[in-house]
Design a protein around this motif. Structure first.
Motif, PDB file in Angstrom:
ATOM      1  N   GLY A  30       0.817  -1.211   0.000  1.00 51.55           N
ATOM      2  CA  GLY A  30       0.000   0.000   0.000  1.00 51.55           C
ATOM      3  C   GLY A  30       0.845   1.252   0.000  1.00 51.55           C
ATOM      4  O   GLY A  30       2.015   1.237   0.406  1.00 51.55           O
ATOM      5  N   CYS A  31       0.262   2.353  -0.477  1.00 54.34           N
ATOM      6  CA  CYS A  31       0.869   3.667  -0.339  1.00 54.34           C
ATOM      7  C   CYS A  31      -0.256   4.672  -0.124  1.00 54.34           C
ATOM      8  O   CYS A  31      -1.381   4.479  -0.585  1.00 54.34           O
ATOM      9  CB  CYS A  31       1.732   4.042  -1.531  1.00 54.34           C
ATOM     10  SG  CYS A  31       0.863   4.241  -3.096  1.00 54.34           S
ATOM     11  N   VAL A  32       0.053   5.729   0.603  1.00 50.34           N
ATOM     12  CA  VAL A  32      -0.957   6.728   0.939  1.00 50.34           C
ATOM     13  C   VAL A  32      -0.247   8.034   1.253  1.00 50.34           C
ATOM     14  O   VAL A  32       0.904   8.040   1.699  1.00 50.34           O
ATOM     15  CB  VAL A  32      -1.817   6.253   2.135  1.00 50.34           C
ATOM     16  CG1 VAL A  32      -1.005   6.187   3.416  1.00 50.34           C
ATOM     17  CG2 VAL A  32      -3.039   7.126   2.324  1.00 50.34           C
ATOM     18  N   ALA A  33      -0.947   9.144   1.030  1.00 49.18           N
ATOM     19  CA  ALA A  33      -0.413  10.456   1.378  1.00 49.18           C
ATOM     20  C   ALA A  33      -1.013  10.919   2.697  1.00 49.18           C
ATOM     21  O   ALA A  33      -2.139  10.552   3.051  1.00 49.18           O
ATOM     22  CB  ALA A  33      -0.728  11.468   0.287  1.00 49.18           C
ATOM     23  N   SER A  75      -2.111  -3.175   6.381  1.00 44.61           N
ATOM     24  CA  SER A  75      -2.940  -2.040   5.996  1.00 44.61           C
ATOM     25  C   SER A  75      -2.258  -0.742   6.397  1.00 44.61           C
ATOM     26  O   SER A  75      -1.455  -0.705   7.337  1.00 44.61           O
ATOM     27  CB  SER A  75      -4.318  -2.131   6.670  1.00 44.61           C
ATOM     28  OG  SER A  75      -4.190  -2.334   8.066  1.00 44.61           O
ATOM     29  N   VAL A  76      -2.585   0.330   5.672  1.00 48.25           N
ATOM     30  CA  VAL A  76      -2.039   1.647   5.970  1.00 48.25           C
ATOM     31  C   VAL A  76      -3.095   2.694   5.648  1.00 48.25           C
ATOM     32  O   VAL A  76      -3.896   2.532   4.726  1.00 48.25           O
ATOM     33  CB  VAL A  76      -0.740   1.911   5.176  1.00 48.25           C
ATOM     34  CG1 VAL A  76      -0.991   1.904   3.672  1.00 48.25           C
ATOM     35  CG2 VAL A  76      -0.086   3.221   5.610  1.00 48.25           C
ATOM     36  N   SER A  77      -3.093   3.762   6.427  1.00 47.66           N
ATOM     37  CA  SER A  77      -4.027   4.865   6.229  1.00 47.66           C
ATOM     38  C   SER A  77      -3.348   6.150   6.655  1.00 47.66           C
ATOM     39  O   SER A  77      -2.428   6.141   7.491  1.00 47.66           O
ATOM     40  CB  SER A  77      -5.294   4.636   7.068  1.00 47.66           C
ATOM     41  OG  SER A  77      -6.102   5.807   7.123  1.00 47.66           O
ATOM     42  N   ALA A  78      -3.789   7.269   6.098  1.00 48.19           N
ATOM     43  CA  ALA A  78      -3.408   8.555   6.665  1.00 48.19           C
ATOM     44  C   ALA A  78      -3.970   8.632   8.079  1.00 48.19           C
ATOM     45  O   ALA A  78      -5.039   8.087   8.373  1.00 48.19           O
ATOM     46  CB  ALA A  78      -3.967   9.693   5.819  1.00 48.19           C
ATOM     47  N   GLY A  84       1.271  12.303   9.375  1.00 48.52           N
ATOM     48  CA  GLY A  84       1.429  10.985   9.980  1.00 48.52           C
ATOM     49  C   GLY A  84       0.506   9.935   9.403  1.00 48.52           C
ATOM     50  O   GLY A  84      -0.395  10.212   8.613  1.00 48.52           O
ATOM     51  N   PHE A  85       0.746   8.670   9.844  1.00 49.78           N
ATOM     52  CA  PHE A  85       0.086   7.513   9.261  1.00 49.78           C
ATOM     53  C   PHE A  85      -0.284   6.496  10.336  1.00 49.78           C
ATOM     54  O   PHE A  85       0.264   6.517  11.439  1.00 49.78           O
ATOM     55  CB  PHE A  85       1.011   6.865   8.218  1.00 49.78           C
ATOM     56  CG  PHE A  85       1.460   7.824   7.162  1.00 49.78           C
ATOM     57  CD1 PHE A  85       0.680   8.062   6.053  1.00 49.78           C
ATOM     58  CD2 PHE A  85       2.659   8.520   7.299  1.00 49.78           C
ATOM     59  CE1 PHE A  85       1.077   8.970   5.089  1.00 49.78           C
ATOM     60  CE2 PHE A  85       3.068   9.431   6.346  1.00 49.78           C
ATOM     61  CZ  PHE A  85       2.267   9.662   5.232  1.00 49.78           C
ATOM     62  N   LEU A  86      -1.200   5.599   9.977  1.00 44.46           N
ATOM     63  CA  LEU A  86      -1.598   4.476  10.816  1.00 44.46           C
ATOM     64  C   LEU A  86      -1.304   3.198  10.063  1.00 44.46           C
ATOM     65  O   LEU A  86      -1.574   3.094   8.860  1.00 44.46           O
ATOM     66  CB  LEU A  86      -3.090   4.531  11.145  1.00 44.46           C
ATOM     67  CG  LEU A  86      -3.581   5.787  11.857  1.00 44.46           C
ATOM     68  CD1 LEU A  86      -5.109   5.832  11.844  1.00 44.46           C
ATOM     69  CD2 LEU A  86      -3.054   5.847  13.283  1.00 44.46           C
ATOM     70  N   THR A  87      -0.749   2.196  10.757  1.00 42.30           N
ATOM     71  CA  THR A  87      -0.459   0.913  10.136  1.00 42.30           C
ATOM     72  C   THR A  87      -0.979  -0.220  10.999  1.00 42.30           C
ATOM     73  O   THR A  87      -0.916  -0.165  12.226  1.00 42.30           O
ATOM     74  CB  THR A  87       1.054   0.719   9.909  1.00 42.30           C
ATOM     75  OG1 THR A  87       1.734   0.777  11.168  1.00 42.30           O
ATOM     76  CG2 THR A  87       1.620   1.780   8.989  1.00 42.30           C
ATOM     77  N   HIS A 115      -7.291  -4.065   8.723  1.00 48.02           N
ATOM     78  CA  HIS A 115      -7.779  -2.888   8.010  1.00 48.02           C
ATOM     79  C   HIS A 115      -7.733  -1.679   8.934  1.00 48.02           C
ATOM     80  O   HIS A 115      -8.110  -1.777  10.107  1.00 48.02           O
ATOM     81  CB  HIS A 115      -9.219  -3.102   7.521  1.00 48.02           C
ATOM     82  CG  HIS A 115      -9.389  -4.363   6.733  1.00 48.02           C
ATOM     83  ND1 HIS A 115      -8.998  -4.483   5.415  1.00 48.02           N
ATOM     84  CD2 HIS A 115      -9.880  -5.582   7.092  1.00 48.02           C
ATOM     85  CE1 HIS A 115      -9.246  -5.706   5.002  1.00 48.02           C
ATOM     86  NE2 HIS A 115      -9.773  -6.395   5.995  1.00 48.02           N
ATOM     87  N   VAL A 116      -7.280  -0.553   8.403  1.00 47.76           N
ATOM     88  CA  VAL A 116      -7.284   0.697   9.157  1.00 47.76           C
ATOM     89  C   VAL A 116      -7.859   1.800   8.275  1.00 47.76           C
ATOM     90  O   VAL A 116      -7.733   1.763   7.043  1.00 47.76           O
ATOM     91  CB  VAL A 116      -5.877   1.098   9.655  1.00 47.76           C
ATOM     92  CG1 VAL A 116      -5.349   0.091  10.647  1.00 47.76           C
ATOM     93  CG2 VAL A 116      -4.908   1.277   8.497  1.00 47.76           C
ATOM     94  N   ALA A 117      -8.487   2.780   8.901  1.00 50.23           N
ATOM     95  CA  ALA A 117      -9.047   3.927   8.182  1.00 50.23           C
ATOM     96  C   ALA A 117      -9.172   5.078   9.167  1.00 50.23           C
ATOM     97  O   ALA A 117      -9.165   4.874  10.391  1.00 50.23           O
ATOM     98  CB  ALA A 117     -10.412   3.587   7.587  1.00 50.23           C
TER      99      ALA A 117
END
Length: 354
Positions: A30-33, A75-78, A84-87, A115-117
């Motif tokens: 995954g990748c996210v901004a 999983s990864v989320s902003a 920062g990020f959540l994993t 899963h994270v969001a």
């Protein structure tokens, strides 16, 4: 389904002139901004995260690599914060990674955090994560549990609506839709037999759609619960996204980019539109631009295209190589596009005007 490019492949494109790329160990999952568009994060099946700050988007040597989980990141989320990020990982932990690379363990449980969001309006926010049948909501700090929501089977995907009032979860035989701030937690069950593997909610709150283990999508019109089935794919749909306005649902799963119309009574009774693809090469990942009606599409041979849905124009981003595209994301301001592949190639393209 058709609508492919012809003539011997795709030139290298924007990545060579406006981007940077780097090889890392492990499958990029995954990748996210970040919400402030100041940073991208890439995560791998080896437990690593790569942080790339805006000032270094075209300088891959400056990207920071570190291990944040003992095992695969799932999983990864902003984060709900601007940066920062959540994993979530198969080491049963939920972790926060700050813009400076600092790591904070928010949860250590007994099951994988699959899963994270998060959702934020800039003033308040909510963090969500799913383990097995449970979906837990926490405040923006990540330290206070707001509620734990139980499902009939393992949660396979989660998504907030645009206003953060509801959260949906896909699972076996359908999906569940919950009100985030309800005093009494009674879900709206959306039933359809089979294995549902992912979820998206229409930006206007008009529909909820799930990917299926079969080569299908299933949706529900939320005003009346009417079922919507979208089929005809040669392979399973692994990625889908609504366009900025909600006019189109853009999907992978064919050798073209398939777009279902969510206007004029669609998608039922209306055929999908198709953007150009590659003959015999399946589209694996899609992402919709947050400002314009532009779609990014990543293919099984590593090719990435930018496509203008209105003008039917195609701009090559990256040619084939280094494995199938497994991650694709725009920054919230639309000024950058990031990608990752199954063979550990990551990259960022600077789309800002010069």
């Amino acid at each position: 389904m058709s609508g492919s490019l012809t003539g011997g492949g795709v030139p290298a494109g924007l990545l060579e002139t406006r981007g940077a790329t780097r090889g890392i160990e492990g499958h990029v999952i995954g990748c996210v901004a970040s919400r402030d568009s100041g940073q991208f994060a890439f995560v791998t099946g080896e437990g690593d995260i790569v942080l790339a700050a805006r000032e270094d988007f075209t300088n891959a040597a400056a990207w920071q690599v570190q291990t944040v989980h003992d095992g695969a990141i799932l999983s990864v989320s902003a984060d709900a914060a601007p940066s920062g990020f959540l994993t979530g990982g198969d080491d049963n932990t939920l972790r926060r990674v700050g813009a400076d690379g600092s790591v904070t363990e928010l949860v250590r449980g007994r099951r994988w955090v699959e899963h994270v969001a998060s959702w934020s309006d800039g003033k308040s926010g909510v963090i969500a994560f799913a383990s097995a049948k449970q979906l837990e909501l926490r405040d923006a700090t990540g330290t206070k549990t707001l509620k734990v929501l139980e499902h009939p089977s393992t949660v396979s995907g989660i998504a907030f609506d645009a206003k953060g009032k509801r959260i949906g979860a896909s699972h076996y035989n359908g999906a569940s839709l919950w009100f985030v701030h309800a005093k009494v937690d009674t879900p709206r069950r959306l039933d359809w037999k089979g294995s549902h593997t992912g979820i998206a909610i229409h930006p206007g709150g008009e529909a909820l759609v799930t990917t299926m283990q079969e080569n299908d999508l299933h949706g529900w019109r939320l005003s009346d619960g009417h079922n919507m089935r979208m089929s005809g794919y040669p392979q399973k749909v692994q990625s889908m996204a609504f366009s900025r306005t909600g006019k189109w649902l853009v999907t992978s799963g064919a050798d073209s980019v398939v777009m279902w119309p969510f206007f004029g009574g669609g998608p039922m009774g209306k055929p999908p539109s198709e953007l150009a693809g590659l003959p015999g090469v399946i589209c694996q990942r899609v992402a919709c631009h947050p400002v314009h009606e532009i779609v990014a599409a990543g293919f099984a041979d590593g090719t990435i295209l930018l496509e203008d849905a209105a003008a039917q124009r195609v701009l090559p981003v990256r040619g084939a190589g280094n494995g199938a595209v497994s991650a694709l994301a725009f920054s919230p301001d639309g000024c950058a596009l990031a990608f990752g592949t199954e063979d550990g190639q990551i990259g960022i393209v600077d789309l800002a005007s010069r």
